[in-house]
Structures are given as structure tokens and as C-alpha cells.
Design an enzyme around this catalytic site. Structure first.
Site, PDB file in Angstrom:
ATOM      1  N   CYS A 351     -14.689  25.991  22.983  1.00 39.64           N
ATOM      2  CA  CYS A 351     -13.360  26.228  22.424  1.00 39.64           C
ATOM      3  C   CYS A 351     -12.892  25.049  21.575  1.00 39.64           C
ATOM      4  O   CYS A 351     -13.270  23.900  21.808  1.00 39.64           O
ATOM      5  CB  CYS A 351     -12.353  26.486  23.540  1.00 39.64           C
ATOM      6  SG  CYS A 351     -12.775  27.916  24.562  1.00 39.64           S
ATOM      7  N   CYS A 352     -12.040  25.342  20.595  1.00 42.74           N
ATOM      8  CA  CYS A 352     -11.654  24.339  19.597  1.00 42.74           C
ATOM      9  C   CYS A 352     -10.411  23.558  20.014  1.00 42.74           C
ATOM     10  O   CYS A 352      -9.397  23.570  19.320  1.00 42.74           O
ATOM     11  CB  CYS A 352     -11.455  25.002  18.234  1.00 42.74           C
ATOM     12  SG  CYS A 352     -12.998  25.587  17.528  1.00 42.74           S
ATOM     13  N   PHE A 353     -10.486  22.893  21.182  1.00 46.06           N
ATOM     14  CA  PHE A 353      -9.479  21.903  21.506  1.00 46.06           C
ATOM     15  C   PHE A 353     -10.141  20.822  22.344  1.00 46.06           C
ATOM     16  O   PHE A 353     -11.134  21.062  23.046  1.00 46.06           O
ATOM     17  CB  PHE A 353      -8.259  22.514  22.192  1.00 46.06           C
ATOM     18  CG  PHE A 353      -8.438  22.877  23.640  1.00 46.06           C
ATOM     19  CD1 PHE A 353      -7.956  22.051  24.646  1.00 46.06           C
ATOM     20  CD2 PHE A 353      -9.065  24.058  23.998  1.00 46.06           C
ATOM     21  CE1 PHE A 353      -8.103  22.390  25.977  1.00 46.06           C
ATOM     22  CE2 PHE A 353      -9.215  24.406  25.332  1.00 46.06           C
ATOM     23  CZ  PHE A 353      -8.733  23.570  26.319  1.00 46.06           C
TER      24      PHE A 353
END
Length: 429
Positions: A351-353
Site C-alpha cells: 500500500c502507498c503509505f
């Protein structure tokens, strides 16, 4: 070779996990069956154990738990439907949501599904429904908050002074009001508390159970006969996430209860439990493939396909929900310090965090692309979590059973690959 090592080797060698299916959940049904047996063996015959469906809401897993002798505790209409689909009878289900709608309450009372009342407004609704269904077989009681304090994790502590759950027993004259409520309603035959959860000591949990047991005795004495016949003592038995050891055990909890609340063990009351995590967690693992590795700031980073979309609690609250990981070679052999150097490693999700991490700065044998990572103790609240349904691809789930030398792995939930999802999408300009 341990049973877990044999399971992952079998999954890899039979191509259950590969380039397309990059993360899977595995439930060990034989070990699950043994865990249920351990629970029943630890308590006398007047105890009946239900499984908190939210901990693992997979129909195939719930079917197995039903066959092993467990009932079902549900906390939403969706969980109720899943339990019914898994074959649970109405009288083996208890409904515990703090936000039951009128439709939820009507369903329970009409079909004889037991329930615990959260508040006085809900009581007023049930008063009306009891006029409509006076012969209901539903066992009804109040959920009581004994207000005895917090465990180590505040977000999972349910018996604080300001908890959102249940009837606040210690506020003002609430205790006497509740006794009068029971006296005026002969159909109130149960009392419930759920004091414990992860981070709660056994003594704290036992104190909550003592509170409702003493309350039941006081109600029955005030009324003049035993109207309250059931004590629902909830679940919340903590799980040890730092090693393979099962600690605390059901027997240890039973011993604490026996010392603190001996009346539970005299057969005067039917006692219900609602264990979830303690039943499921250690009987499931997640296996994911390492897609890439790199170094950043002196830290080795292994990027996998299991992250916040599956391991949600750990990604957002890593200190409260740490998980163990073990690396494996592409052939399914466990990675050790003999094969590769041990280095500080972050195992990351897709995931992009920045917080999408399974573990941070752990000393692990160096992971490489196409290796595999096993995430331990994830049979509860992880790969059956509803957040996963929004991920691409959806994680596949498998059940394993059989002797170590003759393992049988069976798919119990198919995963959609990216290609499957794209094929179903309709594009418009």
C-alpha cells in the site's frame, strides 16, 4: 521440520502460491479442532463456548467450528447471515451489537436468537417486541459494564468508566435500577459482560465476571427465586504474539476464575463464553511472496503483497499488534543464519503509505526477491478481515488438515487475480 514449515513447503511446491497468487491465508483445521477441545477440557460441563464470528468470518471455518461444538457470537446483521449460512441453529447464536436496529431485534426475538441489551433505549424497543412475541425462545439479558478499568491497550478495553459498551453499573443508582428492571421483566434471564480483550490481565477479566455473578445473585435474591439462569462472561482471552507458546491457556484462565468466582463451577448457572482471537489466531498464517528488495538508510527493505489491506491492525497500531515473520527460500525451505547473513530488515506491504509495514528493524536472514514470508498468528482478525475485500487482488484462503506427512490443502475462498478483476470491469469514455 515443524508443521508450519511443512505447510508452507507444501503450499509452495504445489504452486498454490506463485507469481499470480502472491498472498494467501492458511487455517490449520486440525490445530483449530484441538484448540476448541482445549477450551472445553478446561471448563466444567455447565460452560458452553461460542465463537466471536468477527474474528474469522469465513463460512468454511465457521462450519468447522460448529462441527467442533462451538456456538456463534455475532455483532452485526452480516455476521448473523454468515453464521446462518455456516449452519448454526438459531438457539446456538447470540447477538451482541451495541447498535441493533429494530429489524435486528425483531429478527432475534421472532426466531429465538439470544441477545444482550446494551442500553435503556434498546430495552424500550424490546419491551414493545415482547408484547408481539410473548412466547419467544430468545434468552435475553443486559450487557453490563462493571467499570473496573483498562488493560494495556486502551482501544480494546471495554470496561472503563466511559466505555461505549453496556449498562454503566457503577454510575449513580444504576445498580438498583437494573435490579428493579429485572424484577419487572421475568423474561430477563441472563447477564453479560465482556471485560477482557488483548492487553487485559486475567485478574481484570475475572473481576468483571465476579461483578456480574454477584449481581445475578443479588437480583435472584431480591426477586425470591432464580430468574437469572445464564451468565455470559464474554471472551477476550489474550494471545501471545511473540512466540509459539500458547499463553495464557484456557486452563490458566479457568483456574483464575475458579479462585475468584467459584460459583461459576457449581452448576448453578449456565455459563457462556465468546472467545474469538484465542480460538483462531494461532491456527492461521499468512504467506506472501517478496516482490522486490532494496536498501535505504542502512536498512534492508523487503516489499511483499501483505500489508495494511490484510494486516490492518498491525499497520496502524504496530506497538499494540506486533507480528512475527519467518523467511523462506523459493523452494519452501526456511531461511536461517547458516544460509544468509542476519540483517536489520523492514518487511513492507504494497500500500502507498509509509506505515504499511509488517515489521520494522527486525533481525532476519536476508530476504531476496522471490523469497516468501510467513506471518504468524494471523488466523483471527487478519486474512478474514473485511478490509481485504477492497484489495486487489483479494487474498486466497486455504484450509490444511491431516498428518504432517500427508497434508491436505483445500481452497476455501478463491482469490481474484488482477486479470480477473480487469476482465469484470466495464470501461466507458
Amino acid at each position: 521440520m515443524t508443521r508450519k514449515q511443512k505447510i508452507i513447503q507444501c503450499a509452495i511446491n504445489t504452486n498454490i502460491i506463485d507469481d499470480n497468487l502472491t498472498a494467501i491465508g492458511i487455517m490449520d483445521l486440525d490445530r483449530l479442532k484441538q484448540t476448541v477441545k482445549d477450551a472445553y477440557d478446561a471448563f466444567p460441563e455447565n460452560f458452553y463456548h461460542t465463537f466471536a464470528v468477527k474474528a474469522n468470518a469465513l463460512v468454511s471455518v465457521l462450519k468447522s467450528l460448529r462441527e467442533y461444538g462451538m456456538g456463534a457470537e455475532v455483532a452485526s446483521p452480516g455476521e448473523l447471515l454468515i453464521a446462518l449460512k455456516a449452519g448454526y441453529s438459531h438457539d446456538s447464536i447470540i447477538f451482541d451489537s451495541p447498535a441493533k436496529t429494530m429489524a435486528d431485534l425483531r429478527t432475534c426475538i421472532k426466531y429465538g436468537i439470544s441477545l444482550n441489551i446494551d442500553n435503556l433505549q434498546e430495552l424500550a424497543r424490546i419491551d414493545a417486541l415482547m408484547l408481539e412475541f410473548p412466547e419467544t425462545k430468545s434468552v435475553i439479558g443486559f450487557r453490563v459494564n462493571p467499570q473496573i478499568g483498562s488493560g494495556k491497550i486502551s482501544s480494546t478495553s471495554t470496561a472503563t468508566a466511559t466505555s461505549k459498551f453496556g449498562y454503566a453499573l457503577a454510575d449513580g443508582n444504576n445498580k438498583q435500577k437494573l435490579i428493579e428492571i429485572y424484577k419487572a421483566r421475568p423474561w430477563l434471564k441472563s447477564i453479560h459482560t465482556h471485560t477482557g480483550s488483548q492487553g487485559c490481565e486475567l485478574t481484570l477479566m475475572a473481576s468483571g465476571v465476579y461483578s456480574i455473578t454477584a449481581l445475578a445473585e443479588e437480583i435472584n435474591s431480591y426477586i425470591g427465586h432464580q430468574q437469572v439462569v445464564r451468565l455470559d462472561i464474554g471472551g477476550g482471552l489474550p494471545v501471545n504474539f511473540i512466540s509459539e507458546e500458547v499463553s495464557p491457556t484456557f486452563k490458566e484462565y479457568a483456574d483464575v476464575l475458579s479462585e475468584k468466582v467459584p460459583l461459576l463451577f457449581t452448576n448453578k448457572y449456565q455459563v457462556k463464553t465468546e472467545f474469538g482471537r484465542a480460538i483462531a489466531a494461532k491456527n492461521g498464517v499468512i504467506v506472501t511472496r517478496v516482490e522486490y528488495t532494496k536498501n535505504s538508510g542502512g536498512r534492508h527493505i523487503a516489499t511483499t503483497h501483505a500489508g495494511a489491506q490484510i494486516l490492518t491492525r498491525t499497520a496502524f497500531l504496530p506497538k499494540s499488534w506486533p507480528l512475527r515473520v519467518t523467511g523462506f527460500l523459493p523452494c519452501g525451505e526456511e531461511k536461517t543464519s547458516i544460509q544468509s547473513e542476519v540483517i536489520p530488515t523492514d518487511v513492507a506491504g504494497p500500500c502507498c503509505f509509509a506505515g504499511d509495514l509488517i515489521c520494522v528493524d527486525q533481525q532476519l536472514p536476508k530476504l531476496e526477491a522471490n523469497d516468501y514470508v510467513m506471518v504468524h498468528d494471523t488466523g483471527g482478525y487478519y486474512f478474514s478481515n473485511h478490509f481485504d475485500y477492497n484489495s486487489l487482488p483479494r487474498i486466497g484462503v486455504y484450509a490444511v488438515s491431516g498428518d504432517d506427512d500427508a497434508l491436505i490443502i483445500k481452497c476455501i475462498r478463491k482469490a481474484d487475480t488482477v486479470e480477473d478483476v480487469l476482465a469484470k470491469m466495464e470501461y466507458r469514455e
